[in-house]
Design a protein around this motif. Structure first.
Motif, PDB file in Angstrom:
ATOM      1  N   PRO A  64      37.215  49.961 -17.114  1.00  0.00           N
ATOM      2  CA  PRO A  64      37.650  50.638 -18.448  1.00  0.00           C
ATOM      3  C   PRO A  64      37.008  50.666 -19.645  1.00  0.00           C
ATOM      4  CG  PRO A  64      39.290  49.169 -17.299  1.00  0.00           C
ATOM      5  CD  PRO A  64      37.939  49.119 -16.629  1.00  0.00           C
ATOM      6  N   LEU A  65      37.028  51.875 -20.000  1.00  0.00           N
ATOM      7  CA  LEU A  65      36.080  52.038 -21.412  1.00  0.00           C
ATOM      8  C   LEU A  65      36.590  52.006 -22.689  1.00  0.00           C
ATOM      9  CD1 LEU A  65      34.388  55.392 -20.144  1.00  0.00           C
ATOM     10  CD2 LEU A  65      33.492  52.963 -19.802  1.00  0.00           C
ATOM     11  N   ASP A  66      35.875  51.884 -23.710  1.00  0.00           N
ATOM     12  CA  ASP A  66      36.293  51.728 -25.073  1.00  0.00           C
ATOM     13  C   ASP A  66      36.414  53.059 -25.585  1.00  0.00           C
ATOM     14  OD1 ASP A  66      36.444  50.773 -28.083  1.00  0.00           O
ATOM     15  OD2 ASP A  66      34.420  52.163 -27.888  1.00  0.00           O
ATOM     16  N   ARG A  67      37.715  53.342 -26.010  1.00  0.00           N
ATOM     17  CA  ARG A  67      38.068  54.929 -26.231  1.00  0.00           C
ATOM     18  C   ARG A  67      37.090  55.484 -27.363  1.00  0.00           C
ATOM     19  NH1 ARG A  67      41.839  58.203 -24.816  1.00  0.00           N
ATOM     20  NH2 ARG A  67      43.047  56.564 -23.693  1.00  0.00           N
ATOM     21  N   THR A  68      36.773  54.920 -28.260  1.00  0.00           N
ATOM     22  CA  THR A  68      35.792  55.450 -29.325  1.00  0.00           C
ATOM     23  C   THR A  68      34.666  55.846 -28.802  1.00  0.00           C
ATOM     24  OG1 THR A  68      37.070  54.182 -30.968  1.00  0.00           O
ATOM     25  CG2 THR A  68      34.988  55.165 -31.708  1.00  0.00           C
ATOM     26  N   SER A  69      34.080  54.823 -27.968  1.00  0.00           N
ATOM     27  CA  SER A  69      32.454  55.199 -27.498  1.00  0.00           C
ATOM     28  C   SER A  69      32.704  56.259 -26.521  1.00  0.00           C
ATOM     29  CB  SER A  69      31.884  54.044 -27.135  1.00  0.00           C
ATOM     30  OG  SER A  69      32.366  53.328 -25.956  1.00  0.00           O
ATOM     31  N   ALA A  70      33.659  56.255 -25.561  1.00  0.00           N
ATOM     32  CA  ALA A  70      33.728  57.253 -24.612  1.00  0.00           C
ATOM     33  C   ALA A  70      33.957  58.625 -24.985  1.00  0.00           C
ATOM     34  CB  ALA A  70      34.717  56.540 -23.512  1.00  0.00           C
ATOM     35  N   GLU A  71      34.668  58.801 -26.359  1.00  0.00           N
ATOM     36  CA  GLU A  71      35.236  60.086 -26.776  1.00  0.00           C
ATOM     37  C   GLU A  71      34.247  60.648 -27.707  1.00  0.00           C
ATOM     38  OE1 GLU A  71      39.132  59.813 -27.490  1.00  0.00           O
ATOM     39  OE2 GLU A  71      39.826  60.274 -25.370  1.00  0.00           O
ATOM     40  N   TYR A  72      33.123  60.123 -27.822  1.00  0.00           N
ATOM     41  CA  TYR A  72      32.039  60.544 -28.788  1.00  0.00           C
ATOM     42  C   TYR A  72      31.137  61.590 -28.164  1.00  0.00           C
ATOM     43  CZ  TYR A  72      28.969  60.455 -32.848  1.00  0.00           C
ATOM     44  OH  TYR A  72      28.154  60.692 -33.795  1.00  0.00           O
ATOM     45  N   PRO A  73      31.152  62.856 -28.278  1.00  0.00           N
ATOM     46  CA  PRO A  73      30.454  63.746 -27.686  1.00  0.00           C
ATOM     47  C   PRO A  73      28.814  63.568 -27.516  1.00  0.00           C
ATOM     48  CG  PRO A  73      32.170  64.942 -28.772  1.00  0.00           C
ATOM     49  CD  PRO A  73      32.100  63.329 -29.153  1.00  0.00           C
ATOM     50  N   SER A  74      28.534  62.988 -28.607  1.00  0.00           N
ATOM     51  CA  SER A  74      27.087  62.634 -28.805  1.00  0.00           C
ATOM     52  C   SER A  74      26.581  61.776 -28.213  1.00  0.00           C
ATOM     53  CB  SER A  74      26.592  62.447 -30.405  1.00  0.00           C
ATOM     54  OG  SER A  74      26.807  63.653 -30.964  1.00  0.00           O
ATOM     55  N   ASN A  75      27.280  60.921 -27.365  1.00  0.00           N
ATOM     56  CA  ASN A  75      26.882  59.926 -26.545  1.00  0.00           C
ATOM     57  C   ASN A  75      26.460  60.665 -24.959  1.00  0.00           C
ATOM     58  OD1 ASN A  75      27.088  57.888 -27.885  1.00  0.00           O
ATOM     59  ND2 ASN A  75      29.017  57.144 -27.493  1.00  0.00           N
ATOM     60  N   TYR A  76      26.700  61.743 -24.790  1.00  0.00           N
ATOM     61  CA  TYR A  76      26.271  62.619 -23.445  1.00  0.00           C
ATOM     62  C   TYR A  76      25.420  63.816 -23.803  1.00  0.00           C
ATOM     63  CZ  TYR A  76      30.812  60.218 -22.591  1.00  0.00           C
ATOM     64  OH  TYR A  76      31.808  59.395 -22.376  1.00  0.00           O
ATOM     65  N   GLY A  77      24.386  63.731 -22.976  1.00  0.00           N
ATOM     66  CA  GLY A  77      23.448  64.957 -22.812  1.00  0.00           C
ATOM     67  C   GLY A  77      23.161  65.354 -21.678  1.00  0.00           C
ATOM     68  N   ILE A  78      23.263  66.753 -21.663  1.00  0.00           N
ATOM     69  CA  ILE A  78      23.093  67.612 -20.273  1.00  0.00           C
ATOM     70  C   ILE A  78      21.758  68.445 -20.373  1.00  0.00           C
ATOM     71  CG2 ILE A  78      24.368  68.934 -18.648  1.00  0.00           C
ATOM     72  CD1 ILE A  78      26.818  67.576 -19.587  1.00  0.00           C
ATOM     73  N   TYR A  79      20.908  68.288 -19.646  1.00  0.00           N
ATOM     74  CA  TYR A  79      19.695  69.102 -19.794  1.00  0.00           C
ATOM     75  C   TYR A  79      19.372  69.724 -18.328  1.00  0.00           C
ATOM     76  CZ  TYR A  79      19.612  65.883 -23.315  1.00  0.00           C
ATOM     77  OH  TYR A  79      19.567  64.951 -24.607  1.00  0.00           O
ATOM     78  N   HIS A  80      18.917  71.027 -18.438  1.00  0.00           N
ATOM     79  CA  HIS A  80      18.723  71.999 -17.101  1.00  0.00           C
ATOM     80  C   HIS A  80      17.396  71.287 -16.503  1.00  0.00           C
ATOM     81  CE1 HIS A  80      17.186  75.659 -15.179  1.00  0.00           C
ATOM     82  NE2 HIS A  80      18.656  75.627 -14.705  1.00  0.00           N
ATOM     83  N   GLN A  81      17.528  71.154 -15.364  1.00  0.00           N
ATOM     84  CA  GLN A  81      16.257  70.741 -14.688  1.00  0.00           C
ATOM     85  C   GLN A  81      15.374  71.302 -13.759  1.00  0.00           C
ATOM     86  OE1 GLN A  81      14.964  67.261 -15.481  1.00  0.00           O
ATOM     87  NE2 GLN A  81      15.923  67.775 -17.409  1.00  0.00           N
ATOM     88  N   SER A  82      15.706  72.483 -13.762  1.00  0.00           N
ATOM     89  CA  SER A  82      14.810  73.469 -12.616  1.00  0.00           C
ATOM     90  C   SER A  82      13.546  73.391 -12.954  1.00  0.00           C
ATOM     91  CB  SER A  82      15.455  74.724 -12.379  1.00  0.00           C
ATOM     92  OG  SER A  82      15.213  75.514 -13.596  1.00  0.00           O
TER      93      SER A  82
END
Length: 140
Positions: A64-82
């Motif tokens: 189980p995760l801490d809601r505040t840190s889990a719901e902060y969009p800047s904690n995730y990054g998605i990058y194209h890798q081709s």
């Protein structure tokens, strides 16, 4: 800021045939549970990353995760890798290193799954890397 980091590379393929490689850095090494138990020095680990469609990704953790840190969009990054384009190669609409932005991150009722909404949409058959930082478990 966390003192201990944990990286866990995993590659998978989705319903959209999108390969994802993800890395995780987790919780602090100095958190003390409120029940007086042992310190939790193990960060939450990714169990799976599954694109639901071109705009949504489910990210599942092992605790189980801490809601505040889990719901902060800047904690995730998605990058194209081709691979970068080379002469004669079919051109992708997204280039190597392009960023897909996490618009929202919602922790689901199980407290272990985060639903990400992203823009622009992922391209089917293209590889992406997801980076997760600073997402904490319930014990910090």
């Amino acid at each position: 800021m966390f003192r201990k980091s944990h990286r866990q590379p995993i590659a998978l393929t989705s319903l959209l045939s999108i390969a994802l490689l993800f890395w995780l850095a987790g919780c602090s090494g100095d958190s003390t549970p409120s029940d007086g138990g042992e310190n939790d020095t193990t960060p939450p680990a990714l169990v799976s990353v599954t694109p639901q469609d071109a705009h949504h990704i489910s990210v599942v953790f092992d605790e189980p995760l801490d809601r505040t840190s889990a719901e902060y969009p800047s904690n995730y990054g998605i990058y194209h890798q081709s691979l970068p384009d080379y002469p004669g190669a079919a051109r992708s609409p997204q280039a190597y290193g392009d960023t897909l932005y996490v618009m929202t991150a919602a922790l689901l009722l199980d407290a272990e799954t985060v639903q990400l909404t992203i823009e622009p949409p992922m391209q089917g058959g293209e590889p992406y890397q997801i980076v997760v930082l600073n997402v904490k478990d319930l014990h910090g």
